[in-house]
Design an enzyme around this catalytic site. Structure first.
Site, PDB file in Angstrom:
ATOM      1  N   GLU A 118      38.840  47.657  34.548  1.00  0.00           N
ATOM      2  CA  GLU A 118      39.716  48.699  35.243  1.00  0.00           C
ATOM      3  C   GLU A 118      38.829  49.587  35.868  1.00  0.00           C
ATOM      4  O   GLU A 118      39.402  50.080  37.165  1.00  0.00           O
ATOM      5  CB  GLU A 118      40.392  49.471  34.096  1.00  0.00           C
ATOM      6  CG  GLU A 118      41.331  48.815  33.331  1.00  0.00           C
ATOM      7  CD  GLU A 118      42.609  48.392  34.016  1.00  0.00           C
ATOM      8  OE1 GLU A 118      43.580  47.740  33.681  1.00  0.00           O
ATOM      9  OE2 GLU A 118      42.829  48.873  35.128  1.00  0.00           O
ATOM     10  N   ARG A 129      39.704  49.860  40.124  1.00  0.00           N
ATOM     11  CA  ARG A 129      40.445  51.342  40.558  1.00  0.00           C
ATOM     12  C   ARG A 129      39.423  52.161  41.311  1.00  0.00           C
ATOM     13  O   ARG A 129      39.737  52.603  42.429  1.00  0.00           O
ATOM     14  CB  ARG A 129      41.068  51.890  39.335  1.00  0.00           C
ATOM     15  CG  ARG A 129      42.216  50.850  38.533  1.00  0.00           C
ATOM     16  CD  ARG A 129      43.029  51.990  37.612  1.00  0.00           C
ATOM     17  NE  ARG A 129      43.765  51.087  36.461  1.00  0.00           N
ATOM     18  CZ  ARG A 129      44.912  51.736  35.793  1.00  0.00           C
ATOM     19  NH1 ARG A 129      45.326  52.765  36.272  1.00  0.00           N
ATOM     20  NH2 ARG A 129      45.381  51.218  35.254  1.00  0.00           N
ATOM     21  N   ASP A 146      45.499  36.109  35.099  1.00  0.00           N
ATOM     22  CA  ASP A 146      46.104  36.388  36.262  1.00  0.00           C
ATOM     23  C   ASP A 146      45.161  36.452  37.629  1.00  0.00           C
ATOM     24  O   ASP A 146      44.861  35.544  38.168  1.00  0.00           O
ATOM     25  CB  ASP A 146      46.992  37.289  36.447  1.00  0.00           C
ATOM     26  CG  ASP A 146      46.487  38.668  35.974  1.00  0.00           C
ATOM     27  OD1 ASP A 146      45.506  38.940  35.632  1.00  0.00           O
ATOM     28  OD2 ASP A 146      47.591  39.647  35.726  1.00  0.00           O
ATOM     29  N   GLU A 187      53.690  43.805  40.894  1.00  0.00           N
ATOM     30  CA  GLU A 187      53.703  42.201  41.334  1.00  0.00           C
ATOM     31  C   GLU A 187      54.609  41.600  42.053  1.00  0.00           C
ATOM     32  O   GLU A 187      54.411  40.822  43.030  1.00  0.00           O
ATOM     33  CB  GLU A 187      53.358  41.494  39.932  1.00  0.00           C
ATOM     34  CG  GLU A 187      51.953  42.060  39.425  1.00  0.00           C
ATOM     35  CD  GLU A 187      52.187  43.327  38.663  1.00  0.00           C
ATOM     36  OE1 GLU A 187      51.057  43.941  38.513  1.00  0.00           O
ATOM     37  OE2 GLU A 187      53.156  43.494  38.175  1.00  0.00           O
ATOM     38  N   THR A 189      42.640  43.235  43.362  1.00  0.00           N
ATOM     39  CA  THR A 189      43.716  42.957  42.462  1.00  0.00           C
ATOM     40  C   THR A 189      44.529  44.437  42.396  1.00  0.00           C
ATOM     41  O   THR A 189      45.638  44.441  41.709  1.00  0.00           O
ATOM     42  CB  THR A 189      43.335  42.426  41.195  1.00  0.00           C
ATOM     43  OG1 THR A 189      44.537  41.941  40.518  1.00  0.00           O
ATOM     44  CG2 THR A 189      42.727  43.513  40.259  1.00  0.00           C
TER      45      THR A 189
END
Length: 619
Positions: free
Chosen positions: A255, A259, A388, A523, A610
């Site tokens: 994360e 981010r 994913d 998504e 992503t």
């Protein structure tokens, strides 16, 4: 789009994918039509045509005058101006002198006009170059100023209460949503990681440890792309003065990478402001100890001060997560490029290479792997939570590198997509989806996180190994995206559930109320974005606008903000009082780009991480 985003539950940490300015004008690649495909679908014949070159328009032929002089010693004949003064000599009259003076003035005017023309564009005030095919210029304004004036007009119409009808007006409505979400955060939670709009206070999840400012860093490139200059300036000051990673706490390696590191790298790529590069290098250095395992597979969490790593307590057998370990390569490759330090890219490559080398015989990658031994854990396979963004970064890592020949990343992606074909199914009601597999047993359900795969399939179809494979990939992408849209359209709120079941009485929803929440995820809208860019089919803009209206009607909450919904089948909804940072980083960014004319972030020169942070293709 990766692994576990502990976004709604600790066990569902992270994106669980998370599901995951320089030159922005798009040089659109043209794709030849295939008669067996739908009218709106492009066809991929091994490779796309080269994108048209971009440069400034050349000036047309310069207007010029020419004077045809008399031959030396020639006398004027009847009808010519001038008079004879002596044999073999001619003295011009006053009229002739005026004509010569006028011609000289015209030539000088033409010369200075051309000089001004070529020096006028794009200068420091224009961030967007004129495309090759442009035939007109506005001498008194830069291209950026023309765009800003058009945007201001659209904002005036939206502010007046008029229903947005044009794409420019709809784009400005999305910009207004960003202003609202950012304004609420700035007013009630400035410096905290996320906003609780109803209780009007800050919030921080375990995945961030004690690092602060997640919304500021995550939303920064969206602010830049939307030209929100005052907000960008405020964010920059906070980052320079307050953002620190010298924290004695464990954070999610994944994360923080997608981010914080992704947001800083994107801000640097869009502005070339060195403060973002320096901060990116700082967090990159503090994430490196996560790779200190016997295999090089990174720990799921790392202490930013001590460098001590660990896996999640809920992960079986102390395993690392596929989507997390495979979702660092874009960020670390670009960080190596802009710092000149190869260690970042080397670490990320080593981890992915080990996983690729140990793919099981059936070609499907399990969601769990032991970081100390490199052995696979429980044999669960998913392109949603836990799996994913591993697949996403195989393909996008190849794009970022400039699509090199004989790439192990591209081969691994192609092979994995073929292996996943048995999971792509169509329900009895005609809904295409990609199922999950647990210990070899297929389950007819698809998570919201998996809806990103529709856009990825469509995007990668252009680079498929054969025409048949390209057509299959594109049809799968289009079909899955359509199913994800139906999940939104069939709910009471117009927003999709966390999980959809198929071939059950609750098709396109879930019998479990605990799986019908919506936490502002991007998504589905992400797939609309890619489908729109690739096909130019207006249906995807229509779908996106329906999502905007649903968000405004049902997710807007508190004084200034947007909240998740606990059950999308209940109207009016119950809110969760949390504005996720990725709502500003991804959901609103993709919506804004859908209603853009296609000039922002051309896909042949930018690749999204992503978390929807754009990075430039490395060439």
């Amino acid at each position: 789009m990766a692994a576990i985003r502990q976004r709604s539950q600790p066990a569902a940490a992270g994106r669980m994918r998370y599901p995951p300015a320089s030159a922005f004008l798009e040089s659109t690649s043209k794709i030849a039509p295939m008669t067996t495909m739908p009218a709106t679908a492009p066809v991929f014949l091994h490779q796309m045509h080269p994108a048209s070159a971009m440069h400034l328009p050349t000036a047309g032929p310069a207007a010029h005058s020419s004077v045809l002089p008399m031959h030396r010693g020639e006398l004027p004949t009847s009808g010519q101006r001038g008079q004879r003064t002596a044999p073999g000599r001619w003295r011009p009259s006053a009229t002739d002198l005026l004509i010569v003076f006028g011609v000289v003035c015209l030539l000088m005017g033409a010369f200075f006009g051309l000089a001004i023309f070529f020096s006028s564009g794009p200068g420091p005030g224009s961030t967007i170059p004129v495309a090759e095919h442009s035939k007109h210029r506005v001498p008194a304004e830069t291209v950026a100023e023309v765009h800003m004036r058009a945007a201001a007009h659209a904002r005036e119409r939206v502010a007046s209460g008029s229903t947005p009808t044009t794409n420019a007006e709809r784009r400005e409505r999305v910009r207004g949503m960003m202003e609202l979400a950012w304004g609420g955060y700035k007013q009630h939670a400035w410096g905290a990681n996320e906003l609780r709009p109803v209780s009007r206070q800050g919030h921080s999840a375990q995945i961030f440890g004690n690092v602060e400012g997640a919304t500021i860093v995550d939303a920064l490139d969206t602010l830049i792309l939307m030209n929100m200059t005052d907000e960008v300036a405020a964010a920059r000051v906070w980052i320079e003065v307050n953002l620190t990673f010298d924290i004695d706490a464990h954070v999610s390696t994944f994360e923080v990478c997608i981010r914080y590191l992704g947001g800083l790298l994107s801000a640097y790529a869009l502005t070339e402001d060195d403060i973002y590069r320096r901060k990116a290098a700082e967090i990159g250095d503090r994430l490196l100890p996560a790779f200190d395992t016997p295999t090089g597979i990174p720990w799921s969490a790392v202490n930013l001060r001590s460098g001590k790593g660990m896996t999640w307590s809920w992960a079986p057998g102390g395993c690392a997560i596929l989507s997390e370990l495979g979702t660092m390569s874009l960020e670390f490759e670009y960080l190596s490029r802009i710092t000149g330090n190869p260690v970042y890219a080397d670490k990320a490559r080593q981890a992915v290479a080990l996983v690729i080398a140990n793919v099981p015989p059936n070609g499907m990658y399990p969601n769990y792997i032991h970081p100390q031994s490199g052995q696979w854990g429980p044999y669960d396979v998913s392109v949603g939570a836990l799996g994913d963004s591993f697949y996403e970064y195989l393909y996008k890592g190849w794009i970022l590198a400039g699509k090199p020949q004989n790439s192990p990343l591209k081969k691994a992606y192609d092979d994995a997509i073929v292996a996943l074909q048995p999971l792509i199914r169509t329900s009895q009601r005609g809904n295409m989806f990609i199922a999950e597999s647990k210990n070899g047993t297929k389950h007819n359900k698809m998570g919201h996180l998996a809806c990103f795969i529709g856009g990825l399939f469509a995007l990668s179809a252009a680079d498929a190994r054969s025409v048949d494979e390209a057509e299959r990939l594109f049809r799968s992408g289009m079909g899955i995206t359509e199913t994800c849209y139906r999940g939104y359209a069939n709910s009471a709120t117009g927003l999709g559930p966390e999980e959809m079941q198929f071939d059950t009485p609750v098709e396109l929803s879930s019998a479990n109320a605990g799986h019908r929440y919506y936490v502002l995820r991007p998504e589905v809208i992400e797939s609309y974005f890619y489908m729109w860019r690739i096909t130019k089919d207006e249906r995807y803009r229509t779908y996106a606008w329906e999502a905007v209206e649903a968000l405004e009607k049902h997710a807007r909450c508190g004084a200034r903000g947007y909240c998740g919904i606990k059950d999308v089948q209940i109207n009016p909804p119950v809110h969760d009082d949390l504005q996720q940072s990725y709502f500003l980083a991804e959901t609103l960014k993709y919506l804004y780009l859908i209603f853009d004319d296609g000039s922002l972030l051309p896909l042949d020169r930018w690749v999204m991480n992503t978390e929807a942070h754009p990075l430039p293709v490395l060439v």
